[in-house]
Design an enzyme around this catalytic site. Sequence first.
Site, PDB file in Angstrom:
ATOM      1  N   HIS A 147       1.359 -46.310   9.597  1.00  0.00           N
ATOM      2  CA  HIS A 147       1.513 -44.736   9.514  1.00  0.00           C
ATOM      3  C   HIS A 147       2.463 -44.724   8.468  1.00  0.00           C
ATOM      4  O   HIS A 147       3.246 -45.709   8.137  1.00  0.00           O
ATOM      5  CB  HIS A 147       2.065 -44.055  10.663  1.00  0.00           C
ATOM      6  N   ALA A 148       2.612 -43.356   7.788  1.00  0.00           N
ATOM      7  CA  ALA A 148       3.785 -43.286   7.111  1.00  0.00           C
ATOM      8  C   ALA A 148       4.547 -41.887   7.534  1.00  0.00           C
ATOM      9  O   ALA A 148       4.239 -41.458   8.447  1.00  0.00           O
ATOM     10  CB  ALA A 148       3.192 -42.982   5.627  1.00  0.00           C
TER      11      ALA A 148
END
Length: 701
Positions: free
Chosen positions: A613-614
């Site tokens: 994820h970011a």
Amino acid sequence: MFPYCICMGMINILNERCSKIFNKILNNKSPITIEELSNLLGVSSRTIRYDLDNIDNYLKEHDLKVLTRKPNKGISFTVPKEEKQKILEIFRDTDNNYYIMSQTERVLNIFYILLGLNEYITIQKLSDLLKVSKATVQNDMKLLKSYINTKTEYIETVKGKGIRLVGNETKLRQIASKKLLAHLSHNEANVDLFRLFSDISVLSIQNFVREAEKQMNTVFSEDKFNNLVIHLIIAIKRIKTGKDILMDSMELKHLSNTPEFAIASSITNSLEKQFNIEIPKSEIGYITIHLLGNNFFNENVKNELYLQKIVIILIEKTSKLYEFPFEYDNGLYDNLLQHMQSFIYRVQHNILIKNPLLAEIKNKYSDLFLCIKQVVQFLDDEYKITVNDEECGYLCIHFMTSYERMKHCKEHKARVLLVCATGIGTSKYVLNKLQSMFDFETVGTTSLHNAYEYIVNESLDLVITTVPLQSVPVKSILVQPFLTEKNISELSAFFAKYNYNKPIKNKKSLPINDIMNLVEKYYRIDNKNMLKQNLMNLLQEYSIQKLSFMDLLGKDRIVVQADIASWQEAISLGGKLLKDEGYIEENYIKDMIDNVNNFGEYMILAPKIVMPHASMKDNVNKTGFSLVITKEPVEFGKSKNKAQIFITLAAVDKEQHTQALKEIMYLLDDDEIIYSILQSTTKEEIEYILKTNIKKYLDNQ
């Protein structure tokens, strides 16, 4: 002096600022905007709006028409010349800064005066400063001593000399900060920080704190922001009197190695130049502690999922071992999530703190303390985070609060009165919003003028008001018409005491796919993804349940037996599945790969399972998951760990995926489920495994 626009009984008294605002509006040739008034007087737009409401109330009581407010144009007040003179005479008295302070306000004013003095001050001098009798000041001093909870420990009285503050400097400042912050928070719409601390440039200190936020890539909550500002104001006053704080040398050494210490040093350099003082290193240490404690909303991507995962596991393990349903208390999850960021940081950097309540916790809640001490062992086993008794005690406080809140919850619904000063339309809007979020009995909605009659004649548990009330004999909460996060938090804490019910078992997830199938029977859908997202958004507004993992996954975003040779390919594929359905932008995929290179270990959920994820804010359009299962395990990041199940997350906030994350953690806790997933060869098999086992999890809740 405390500059309030207040209501005493039914008679408003306007302060100097309200008078200035009205005179500016009255004499302006064209409408003036709230922003212009805010800049002119150096206060927030929010404060200006409350001042305008108080001016309206004042005008009504003198049988005058209220201000004219036009959106996108401004505020005006037009009257014939013969009425203008009458109005000016009415407002003339307000130019004298006349204000009758309540006893609480006087006591805090006295406390603040004493903080800035090294020498004694007499009762007579305080009487002259406050423009009240000596007898009144003497009564105020009794109340001040009760605030400090002592007769002699912090207040020294010498006959013939007067009064001064003495004793433990750290505790004295803590008491002062707590009392001042509590007062400011309770009266946030009325209190003018710039006038309360008129002898110090509050704006400069606020700017220094904002600069610290930027350096930490952090957003402090309103209370925490004000807490740090007040701490700095008190520190400056005390340092000027030759009083500074001492700190244990070892603790100071640990703190000096943190990034926050460097930021605190930058703040103190600015303060030294601004106020011509020399700030000792121990003071920098205490500012550092404030920064560490305030660091709740850090946007550093490596911590977001990491902390949520730890909190979920902590609550679930404690619930099972203590045999109490802590998982039903959403407030506990939110509070622990805030606490964990500073807690993990302290543990990782070996920053030791004292817990003054530890002995009381061990004595009164020994079973719960021992339970949590046993539960946190998983932090050591899985994350190499050792939790000492001091930190364990702080964790225990959160569970204690949850236990008491749930155990002693009142059976009846809270009886609520809504007071609104801006018309029936706003009243209905606020009431509908409140009823969509909380379960309570509405006694009535009323204007300020009729509020006191309701309060006297009705049995009430709470008054929710959009206009400040004074001296009411029932709990009141001041809110904005559009309900800020702080308003919701305060209301949640209150309503948590009433009508507590466990979640309904076997409660279904949002029926998005069922609705989509029904619509397709009768209509041709041009954009299925857009319709599905709009339905999800709409139903979410009417559902108190967080979205399930299956709601956020979708069959079309599952790939099994993927012939992939590297983790970069796996993430790119998972990202493409999300991008093709409009969940993310192309740059989000690059951000995820960068994050694995920088913080890869934080994305490992379990052996062979990772969650790339970011940042939640960048390049994300809506919350969703994709699932990629590779044919063979691949090396993940810079570590030697192998990964085979890639659960890619795109999140727009920290809320929508919370329920899904709980379900994922449940699945990961069962080796048989993981084995079944790895052996699956079709999407349909994966869907069946996930739905079946998530249903078991929900049925057991």
